[in-house]
Scaffold this motif. Structure first.
Motif, PDB file in Angstrom:
ATOM      1  N   ARG A   1      -0.006  -3.911   0.030  1.00 22.16           N
ATOM      2  CA  ARG A   1       0.423  -3.762  -1.364  1.00 22.16           C
ATOM      3  C   ARG A   1       0.087  -2.384  -1.920  1.00 22.16           C
ATOM      4  O   ARG A   1       0.937  -1.725  -2.535  1.00 22.16           O
ATOM      5  N   ARG A   2      -1.130  -1.931  -1.741  1.00 21.77           N
ATOM      6  CA  ARG A   2      -1.505  -0.611  -2.257  1.00 21.77           C
ATOM      7  C   ARG A   2      -0.736   0.508  -1.559  1.00 21.77           C
ATOM      8  O   ARG A   2      -0.273   1.445  -2.241  1.00 21.77           O
ATOM      9  N   PRO A   3      -0.550   0.476  -0.206  1.00 22.35           N
ATOM     10  CA  PRO A   3       0.295   1.505   0.417  1.00 22.35           C
ATOM     11  C   PRO A   3       1.727   1.519  -0.131  1.00 22.35           C
ATOM     12  O   PRO A   3       2.319   2.606  -0.268  1.00 22.35           O
ATOM     13  N   PHE A   4       2.287   0.337  -0.442  1.00 21.66           N
ATOM     14  CA  PHE A   4       3.621   0.296  -1.029  1.00 21.66           C
ATOM     15  C   PHE A   4       3.652   1.068  -2.344  1.00 21.66           C
ATOM     16  O   PHE A   4       4.529   1.903  -2.591  1.00 21.66           O
TER      17      PHE A   4
ATOM     18  N   ARG B   1     -10.006   7.979  -3.248  1.00 22.56           N
ATOM     19  CA  ARG B   1     -10.071   7.928  -1.780  1.00 22.56           C
ATOM     20  C   ARG B   1      -9.059   6.963  -1.176  1.00 22.56           C
ATOM     21  O   ARG B   1      -8.684   7.104  -0.014  1.00 22.56           O
ATOM     22  N   SER B   2      -8.617   5.960  -1.926  1.00 19.89           N
ATOM     23  CA  SER B   2      -7.658   4.990  -1.399  1.00 19.89           C
ATOM     24  C   SER B   2      -6.227   5.301  -1.811  1.00 19.89           C
ATOM     25  O   SER B   2      -5.330   4.484  -1.601  1.00 19.89           O
ATOM     26  N   LEU B   3      -5.992   6.470  -2.369  1.00 23.66           N
ATOM     27  CA  LEU B   3      -4.670   6.836  -2.858  1.00 23.66           C
ATOM     28  C   LEU B   3      -4.016   7.861  -1.939  1.00 23.66           C
ATOM     29  O   LEU B   3      -4.689   8.567  -1.182  1.00 23.66           O
ATOM     30  N   SER B   4      -2.701   7.931  -2.007  1.00 22.94           N
ATOM     31  CA  SER B   4      -1.973   8.973  -1.289  1.00 22.94           C
ATOM     32  C   SER B   4      -2.065  10.272  -2.080  1.00 22.94           C
ATOM     33  O   SER B   4      -2.640  10.325  -3.170  1.00 22.94           O
TER      34      SER B   4
END
Length: 711
Positions: free
Chosen positions: A568-571, A617-620
């Motif tokens: 979900r977060r990568p989307f 850190r967890s973001l593109s």
């Protein structure tokens, strides 16, 4: 008055058994060699009296051995038994409660062995039953009527114990019981229950147990142990605990197998306190845990990551002088890995080698995983060299674990040598997971040419392509801008049975964000359409500037709910990147807001009295830049309202531990330079710091229109 002590000795002498060589006096003719016994009486006293030698008439008296025979049959036998019998084992007894009845270790009486000439025929009959196939129960019952000898107790038990399939064992048991030729003993139920346990037929076993209770047949340790272990195999932990408590209430003391099984049940149920309580209670009753029981305890503490519990297990084993076997060492090594103790795991492995035990594949795999997780590349490679030198066993799992470790750390050359070693080995040829690990290494390093060559080799070798390998190769080709090769790889993988998952769809989304031309974006969109049509429709909806925010919100909710949690977060990150690539900044901010609203970015903002921080850190890259801009907007409004601010502001991008990892630090630093923000690199890698004074001055000078618009 003097006391006179006298002693009388009777000496029986037989000249026939004397030594003729030393005493020629008794060398007489054969006529004199008659069995004559002379008895001499010698008596003495304390007073000096002359010894008298009196010859008695010759009589036939019993020999010395005959005289001592009654004594040896009574007194000596009793004394011998008292010395031969072993000392009974001391058992602690609670004085406040009556002594419990403990079942003897000889749980079933064995009849004395006697030769049965019918054994050969009965075994042949049992083999016939095992090889027979039947569609209905009546067919098998017809075969039972052909038994060569009457089903006596011993005959029935022999056939029952020789049957392999649990269905046939159960039918034969019911058939024998229906004939009512002899009383059904506990051993018949136990043999049948063990066969049913192989088939995981707990309901039938429990029904037989209730039947034993109704018929008055005794349930022994084997019966209860079979019931409990079968319930454990069927994952019926509540039933296992129920029957264990029932066993304990009847007064039977569990044996080693039962204790180990119930400890495992409590452990898998997550009842740590009950496990420790039962363990201490069992030890207090005289039970000595074996290696299996300690393995259960070690696994329980390992899954919880409890290092103190693991140390407790090791201390208990040493205090009870229980030597760990390979299974126990494997369990403890896995526990050390979960507890994050690579150094102690290495020490435990060395202790295992010093004890003379040889590691197996599971031992080495567990140790390699620990080294890989701790980024101990040097130790892992030294272990690999030691494996080859000592010719320790290696299987697919161990090879693939080493390859995955090299992929995580970025050891390309070492992975290639290991991969070639797999090709040269006779029994461990590279499989789908091996090729996937190598594709991951080449993809992370941007080696698109090597990755394509390996993919072609994989197809020629007939190795099945999996979705993870396809995802790694698509990501690698997308970064290299080789869109045509990407489309070819995707179509080939789908034709060979690969079913695209959410992770592959997220990878295609990230490639779309990297496409510079609309033509390439359409090609990638075509692949994504074959994988997830609803996602393609949502992408078109998002990039349309006419779409209202409420519409985007509702569709975003539907898409996210239909996606696996880990994707979900990568989307959301990829959708933000796509919008920023199309210069739709406000849409990107809306998607970031929706992602935060639906809990995709927990911990994005952190506040303390002394500092505020932004954790990206967890973001593109695009999502991190959007989050920074959104944070600056919020801080500008706070400055306008003249609210209190901390003295320090932090922005954390983290630093990748992968050798080929680009990380966010460089891209984020470039964006800070473009904005001329006062954030400076800190002593810690991936951390940027700004003071309150510098940041407030920058906000007031650089974003006055933004501050005014938020009034």
């Amino acid at each position: 008055m003097a006391t006179v002590l006298s002693t009388s000795i009777d000496v029986c002498f037989n000249p026939q058994y004397s030594d003729t060589k030393k005493h020629s006096l008794f060398s007489k003719p054969s006529s004199l060699r008659q069995s004559r016994t002379r008895k001499l009486n010698i008596s003495c006293s304390s007073t000096k009296q002359p010894k008298t030698l009196e010859e008695e008439p010759i009589t036939k008296t019993p020999s010395l051995s005959e005289q001592l025979k009654p004594l040896s049959a009574t007194t000596l036998r009793q004394e011998q038994q008292t010395h031969v019998l072993s000392k009974p084992k001391s058992v602690w007894v609670n004085p406040t409660r009556p002594k419990r009845s403990v079942l003897s270790l000889q749980r079933q009486k064995r009849s004395a062995y006697s030769y049965n000439p019918q054994i050969k025929d009965l075994r042949a009959f049992a083999q016939k039953l095992n090889s027979s196939g039947f569609a209905e129960k009546s067919e098998f019952l017809a075969l039972l009527d052909e038994i060569p000898h009457p089903p006596s107790r011993d005959n029935a038990l022999l056939v029952l114990n020789s049957l392999r399939e649990w269905q046939k064992t159960h039918i034969f048991f019911d058939w024998v019981k229906a004939k009512n030729l002899f009383p059904m003993e506990t051993i018949f139920y136990n043999v049948t229950m063990k066969s049913l346990r192989f088939g995981r037929q707990f309901q039938l076993i429990e029904a037989m147990a209730f039947e034993m209770v109704e018929d008055g047949v005794e349930l022994d340790n084997i019966t209860y142990s079979t019931i409990i272990t079968c319930a454990k195999r069927c994952n019926l932990y509540d039933k296992a605990i129920e029957w264990f408590e029932r066993m304990y209430k009847t007064g039977l003391m569990p044996d080693e197998v039962t204790y180990s099984a119930i400890l495992d049940v409590y452990s898998k149920s997550g009842k740590v306190e009950e496990v420790l309580s039962l363990y201490e209670r069992a030890v207090a009753t005289g039970w000595k845990p074996d290696a299996i029981a300690f393995s259960v305890l070690g696994k329980m503490f390992g899954e919880a990551g409890d290092y103190d519990g693991i140390r407790y297990v090791l201390q208990e084993m040493k205090s009870m002088d229980v030597k760990p076997n390979v299974v126990v060492y494997n369990t403890l090594l896995e526990a050390m890995g979960r507890a994050g103790k690579p150094g102690l795991a290495r020490s435990l492995f060395n202790e295992m080698l010093e004890s003379g035990l040889a590691p197996n594949e599971k031992t080495l795999t567990a140790l390699v995983k620990i080294y890989g997780k701790a980024r101990w590349a040097k130790d892992a490679l030294q272990l690999w060299e030691e494996m080859k030198a000592k010719k320790w066993p290696m299987d697919f799992i161990l090879y693939n674990t080493l390859l995955n470790m090299c992929a995580d750390i970025g050891l390309e050359e070492e992975a290639e040598r290991l991969f070639d070693d797999m090709k040269e080995s006779g029994g461990c040829k590279p499989d789908s997971f091996s090729y996937t690990a190598m594709l991951n290494i080449y993809g992370s390093g941007g080696k698109a040419e090597k990755a394509m060559k390996l993919f072609e080799e994989m197809l020629e070798a007939g190795v099945q392509v999996n979705v993870m390998g396809c995802t790694c190769l698509v990501q690698c080709l997308g970064k290299a801008k080789r869109i045509d090769d990407l489309v070819s790889v995707f179509e080939t993988s789908v034709q060979r049975g690969v079913k695209p998952d959410d992770r592959l769809c997220g990878c295609l989304l990230s490639v779309m964000a990297l496409c510079e031309s609309s033509e390439d974006a359409e090609k990638v969109m075509g692949c994504l359409r074959r994988a997830n049509e609803k996602l393609v429709a949502f992408v078109k909806l998002v990039i349309d500037e006419k779409t209202e925010f409420e519409t985007v919100k509702e569709e975003f909710k539907l898409v996210i709910n239909g996606t696996q949690v880990e994707a979900r977060r990568p989307f959301c990150n990829c959708l933000i990147d796509i919008c920023r690539g199309k210069k739709q900044q406000e849409r990107a901010h809306e998607l970031l807001y929706l992602g935060t609203l639906f809990g995709l970015y927990p911990g994005l903002h952190n506040k303390t009295v002394k500092e505020w921080s932004l954790d990206v850190r967890s973001l593109s890259v695009g999502a991190a830049e959007t989050a920074l801009e959104e944070w600056m907007r919020t801080l500008a409004n706070i400055v306008r309202r003249r609210e209190d601010l901390p003295e320090v502001f932090l922005a954390q991008t983290g630093t990748g531990t992968h050798r080929f990892s680009q990380g966010l630090a460089n891209s984020f630093a470039s964006h800070l330079e473009q904005l001329a923000a006062p954030f400076k690199p800190s002593d810690r890698a991936g951390v940027f710091v700004a003071t309150k004074e510098d940041l407030v001055s920058w906000l007031e000078s650089k974003f006055p229109p933004l501050v005014a618009s938020q009034a």
